[in-house]
Design an enzyme around this catalytic site. Structure first.
Site, PDB file in Angstrom:
ATOM      1  N   CYS A 189      72.735  36.962  -6.189  1.00  0.00           N
ATOM      2  CA  CYS A 189      72.485  35.648  -6.774  1.00  0.00           C
ATOM      3  C   CYS A 189      73.722  35.053  -7.441  1.00  0.00           C
ATOM      4  CB  CYS A 189      71.334  35.732  -7.769  1.00  0.00           C
ATOM      5  SG  CYS A 189      69.761  36.003  -6.937  1.00  0.00           S
ATOM      6  N   GLU A 240      77.862  43.294  -6.937  1.00  0.00           N
ATOM      7  CA  GLU A 240      77.531  42.051  -7.643  1.00  0.00           C
ATOM      8  C   GLU A 240      77.780  42.268  -9.114  1.00  0.00           C
ATOM      9  OE1 GLU A 240      73.459  40.602  -7.396  1.00  0.00           O
ATOM     10  OE2 GLU A 240      74.131  38.667  -8.169  1.00  0.00           O
ATOM     11  N   ASN A 267      72.523  33.369   0.412  1.00  0.00           N
ATOM     12  CA  ASN A 267      71.984  34.615  -0.110  1.00  0.00           C
ATOM     13  C   ASN A 267      70.493  34.462  -0.357  1.00  0.00           C
ATOM     14  OD1 ASN A 267      72.023  37.272  -1.574  1.00  0.00           O
ATOM     15  ND2 ASN A 267      71.396  35.933  -3.263  1.00  0.00           N
ATOM     16  N   GLU A 268      69.699  35.047   0.481  1.00  0.00           N
ATOM     17  CA  GLU A 268      68.235  35.015   0.386  1.00  0.00           C
ATOM     18  C   GLU A 268      67.710  33.668  -0.114  1.00  0.00           C
ATOM     19  OE1 GLU A 268      66.881  37.257  -3.667  1.00  0.00           O
ATOM     20  OE2 GLU A 268      67.438  38.615  -2.067  1.00  0.00           O
TER      21      GLU A 268
HETATM   22  O1  AHR Z   1      70.469  42.916  -6.263  1.00  0.00           O
HETATM   23  C1  AHR Z   1      69.979  42.127  -7.308  1.00  0.00           C
HETATM   24  C2  AHR Z   1      69.518  40.766  -6.847  1.00  0.00           C
HETATM   25  O2  AHR Z   1      68.465  40.895  -5.944  1.00  0.00           O
HETATM   26  C3  AHR Z   1      70.517  39.965  -6.083  1.00  0.00           C
HETATM   27  O3  AHR Z   1      71.345  39.244  -6.909  1.00  0.00           O
HETATM   28  C4  AHR Z   1      69.683  39.034  -5.275  1.00  0.00           C
HETATM   29  O4  AHR Z   1      70.290  38.679  -4.069  1.00  0.00           O
HETATM   30  C5  AHR Z   1      68.390  39.777  -5.122  1.00  0.00           C
HETATM   31  O5  AHR Z   1      67.332  39.004  -5.528  1.00  0.00           O
END
Ligand code: AHR
Length: 876
Positions: free
Chosen positions: A473, A274, A604-605
């Site tokens: 995120c 990321e 994503n979550e």
């Molecule tokens: O890994 C950091 C963050 O943690 C990621 O962007 C998110 O998916 C999670 O909250």
């Protein structure tokens, strides 16, 4: 396996103790049949603590149920300060369902709603936008004191509104999904049943409902269980001297049960990429010029940095002329800003904390330029030091009155960490410049627009089976306008769409989907793109235009058709023939062969809401219809339990999602005490991708203790490799001094790469993966549960090499001497390679040490205190 039994035993014991207490209570029949339950928010002015309960048998003496324990928290809006629950109103409906309504903040035209059958497990939250800013409610000042009642077959909701005095707003609903339009009424018609009571000397405001004693007792037990779990989570080496005060070195046997072997995933260890912590621009992406396109904007940092703008990292060099930024006739409409250099001005770029260059290496320079006024004979380009030393230079010629890309190579004569790039048009007139770029020719695998070789190689050395990208995120973005759109990240660099990075900086998208696919292929890892499920991150800031943060109502339904098509187009871009529209673009970018995409993560979550589900179902159906061969990965929230976890799994069942992405960042003690987490999973349900996890300690170090907790847990992941298909530690990369999140796996600066201790855990597992799991009995002499929880074993076979790999993790402060019995597991060479990662729990510098040991069907194996030992045995 023994750890599971022991953990189950301790949990069962705790439950039995509370049940027997309860049973005794029933016999004596001393408990009231009914009590009063008070529901309220502590911290009532700010609303950061969520929903609390207190009970009373006489409405006079109130008992707070674990006053620090929140039974429901609002998940609306920005992390931290914006997640608020003001004036919650709890209501029990005739069907027995509890409904909680609350105010989100002082300005939003939405309120919060959640329902529950037992006040412990809460269903998905919703934030109905009933007073939209862009639809007649520009001037109101938020919803205040919302209440709920049931009349004439409808739920009636009413509230006051700041800024509109003397009136009450009302609407009705039957299902908390569809709402009637808002009506105005008189304040006298409110249904507010809130009361003030005093708890622990403080006046609190909330609602009182009569409930059975059982309801209250279940809340008390839930609180007690959370206290118990917190204590488990707190377990760490800091107390080992006391906890294991009399512990002598442990002896035991490890007996492999070869006949009970089972097939496990051969994709278990991968990586998560990321663009957080400057992982992409200024990190893995080898571009050395910062803000090469003059697209930095104050909004990247939400205006919090006055020096962050389109000239960040640029300054005038030599004191002549002026530098300005214009946007009238850009190189490309996606790349609006460019620099105007007047009257002999030269500019200099300071890179990302300087530009690191190496003597003897060549660097590709490129620039877009055009003459605005006068005729520049060319542009002189130099790599210079603070005192004017020149480390390399070149020039470009052929500037015309239209934008033209010009290229040159600079050969560097000195190794320095902190050079700057000077760009000096040779004219007294006016020149426009944009997309000023400098890349080392030595990128990973020599790719153009490539990756920093040392960093990319460090990741590749993990032998990841897959790489997830572009987040995290970042994938679902901070608000609808910030969702990562893959199509914006391909094609010529000047035509890509740069944007704000939700971690508080800027993404050029120079490292885009083509480069991600290419990198995966170069490392031999399967690509795993993650795409927003038609909603932005639930932690998104408020969109002032509509007056709503969080998921902001999702991508409008009228745009969802195109949104879904974009996802289908991604599969065609990765796998389609060169004759297809999107396959052709891949070929034109230099990769006619398909990228062999097999997995696509959707979401994503995310907060699991109705609007999420509606969009998810659309995307999933389209993918299953058109590309049934692609494994779609769902999402089950940001934690190992809770509403999103439960709702996410329920949705996976309902929609038949093949795999789900779980995330949890947990204290070391959680990993020690939850090694049976997946042993409890139903094998007939969706497979699991543990897409983000890491063990943490106070101060967020990455040290021997966190690395061993992860190694310990990975033995359980291998054991459950029939249900857990993939895992990736997160986050992976972090640039020193630009870190938003700790711990990370690999830290770096411009010249050094610094793998952490946790990196070596991942590497040992990545490089020594198996596809067959051989269960084993681990018998430790006189070991208590606490002792045996700290020792874990996993034995796997790699079918390709036929090697047997034995992993032993010891998180005890004493050595463990075992006899390993491999009877029935094969015929093996008499010597084997051993790797040992060990050190003091707080060591941040430990690295694995390897040697060769003698092995046999039975062999002694002593493992040091605080260690991870891996033995790779060749088949004879
Ligand atoms: O890994 C950091 C963050 O943690 C990621 O962007 C998110 O998916 C999670 O909250």
């Amino acid at each position: 396996m023994i750890t599971n039994k022991k953990q189950v035993t301790s949990i069962v014991l705790a439950l039995l103790m509370s049940l027997s207490a309860l049973a005794g209570a029933h016999k004596a029949n001393t408990k009231p049949e009914k009590v009063f339950l008070f529901a309220y928010a502590t911290d009532k002015d700010k609303g950061h603590n969520g929903l609390h309960f207190a009970w009373s048998s006489d409405k006079k003496n109130w008992h707070a149920i674990g006053p620090e324990h929140s039974f429901l928290r609002c998940d609306y809006g920005r992390w931290g300060a914006e997640k608020r629950m003001l004036n919650p109103y709890l209501f029990k409906a005739q069907d027995g369902m509890w409904h909680c309504l609350w105010t989100l903040n002082e300005k939003s035209g939405a309120f919060g709603h959640a329902s529950s059958q037992d006040l412990i497990h809460w269903n998905r939250q919703s934030y109905p936008l009933v007073m939209p800013k862009n639809n007649g409610y520009e001037n109101f000042e938020g919803i205040e004191y919302i209440e709920l009642s049931f009349k004439n077959d409808n739920y009636n909701i009413s509230w006051l509104s700041g800024g509109i005095a003397g009136v009450v707003h009302t609407l009705t609903t039957k299902d908390f999904i569809n709402y009637t339009p808002v009506k105005l009424g008189l304040v006298d018609n409110r249904d507010d049943l809130r009361q003030d009571i005093t708890i622990m000397g403080k006046v609190e405001t909330g609602t009182i409902t009569e409930v059975t004693w059982q309801t209250a007792e279940n809340l008390i037990k839930t609180h007690n269980l959370s206290v118990f779990k917190n204590k488990q989570n707190d377990e760490s080496s800091k107390d080992d001297a006391v906890r294991f005060a009399n512990l002598k070195p442990v002896e035991g046997t490890i007996t492999v049960k070869a006949a009970e072997s089972k097939k496990i995933s051969d994709m278990l260890v991968g990586v998560f990429f990321e663009d957080i912590n400057y992982a992409a621009d200024g990190g893995l992406y080898a571009e050395l010029v910062q803000n090469r396109d003059f697209e930095y904007a104050p909004s990247d940092k939400e205006g919090r940095d006055k020096d962050w703008n389109s000239t960040t990292a640029w300054s005038l060099s030599g004191g002549k002329g002026t530098l300005a930024v214009d946007s009238v006739q850009p190189v490309h409409t996606n790349n609006k800003h460019y620099a105007i250099l007047k009257s002999g001005a030269a500019i200099v770029n300071s890179g990302y904390d300087g530009i690191a260059v190496k003597s003897g290496d060549s660097y590709d320079f490129s620039i877009f330029a055009k003459n605005i006024n006068g005729k520049a004979s060319g542009i002189k380009v130099r790599l210079i030091g603070a005192n004017g030393e020149v480390y390399g230079e070149t020039s470009v010629k052929g500037i015309s009155t239209t934008w033209k890309k010009l290229n040159a190579v600079i050969k560097v004569t000195k190794t320095v960490a902190n050079a700057r790039l000077e760009v000096a048009p040779q004219t007294t007139g006016t020149v426009a410049v944009d997309m000023i770029s400098l890349f080392p020719q030595k990128t990973y695998k020599g790719r153009k627009n490539g990756l920093r070789a040392d960093l990319a190689q460090t990741v590749a050395d993990l032998h990841p089976k897959f790489m997830r990208f572009p987040g995290g995120c970042v994938a679902h973005g901070d608000g609808l306008g910030n969702i990562y759109r893959w199509k914006n990240s391909i094609g010529p660099l000047e035509a890509r769409v740069p944007q704000r990075n939700l971690w508080g900086y800027h993404q050029t998208t120079g490292l885009g989907y083509f480069e991600y696919f290419q990198y995966c292929e170069d490392m031999g890892a399967a690509p795993l793109p993650v795409i927003a499920a038609g909603v932005p991150c639930q932690n998104s800031a408020i969109d002032e235009h509509i007056g709503l943060g969080g998921q902001q109502c999702g991508v409008p339904m009228e745009e969802m058709g195109q949104y879904v098509q974009d996802i289908l187009d991604l599969v065609e871009y990765a796998n389609g023939p060169v004759t297809s529209k999107w396959g052709k673009l891949r070929a034109e970018a230099g990769h006619p062969k398909p990228f062999n995409l097999k997995y696509v993560g959707i979401g994503n979550e995310d907060l699991i809401t109705d609007l999420f589900e509606e969009r998810y179902a659309m995307i999933l159906k389209a993918m299953k219809d058109k590309y049934p061969e692609i494994t779609v990965i769902g999402t089950v929230g940001p934690a190992a339990e809770g509403t999103d976890y439960e709702e996410g799994w329920a949705l996976a069942d309902k929609l038949d999602i093949p795999m789900v992405d779980e995330h949890y960042y947990q204290p070391v003690g959680w990993f020690i005490n939850n090694q049976d987490y997946y042993d409890r999973y139903d094998r007939s349900k969706s497979k699991v991708y543990l897409g983000e996890y890491a063990a943490f300690l106070r101060g967020r170090p990455n040290n021997i203790e966190t690395a061993l907790a992860e190694a310990l847990y990975l033995t359980a992941l291998e054991r459950n490799g029939d249900v857990v298909s993939m895992t990736s530690y997160a986050p992976m990369l972090a640039k020193e001094n630009h870190t938003q999140w700790n711990p990370d796996l690999i830290y770096f600066n411009n010249t050094e790469v610094k793998p952490t201790v946790g990196y070596y855990t991942q590497q040992l597992y990545g490089q020594n993966a198996g596809d067959v799991y051989l269960p084993s009995d681990v018998a430790l002499k006189d070991a208590t549960t606490e002792v045996s929880n700290r020792v874990a074993v996993s034995v796997v076979r790699d079918t390709k090499s036929k090697d047997l790999i034995v992993k032993i993790v010891n998180m005890l402060p004493v050595a463990v001497s075992t006899t390993v019995n491999l009877e029935g597991a094969g015929t093996f060479a008499s010597s084997a390679k051993r790797y040992v990662l060990t050190g003091a729990p707080d060591s941040k510098t430990a690295k694995p040490v390897s040697d060769t040991i003698t092995v046999g069907t039975t062999f002694p194996c002593a493992v040091p205190a605080y260690s991870f030992t891996l033995i790779r045995i060749k088949n004879k």
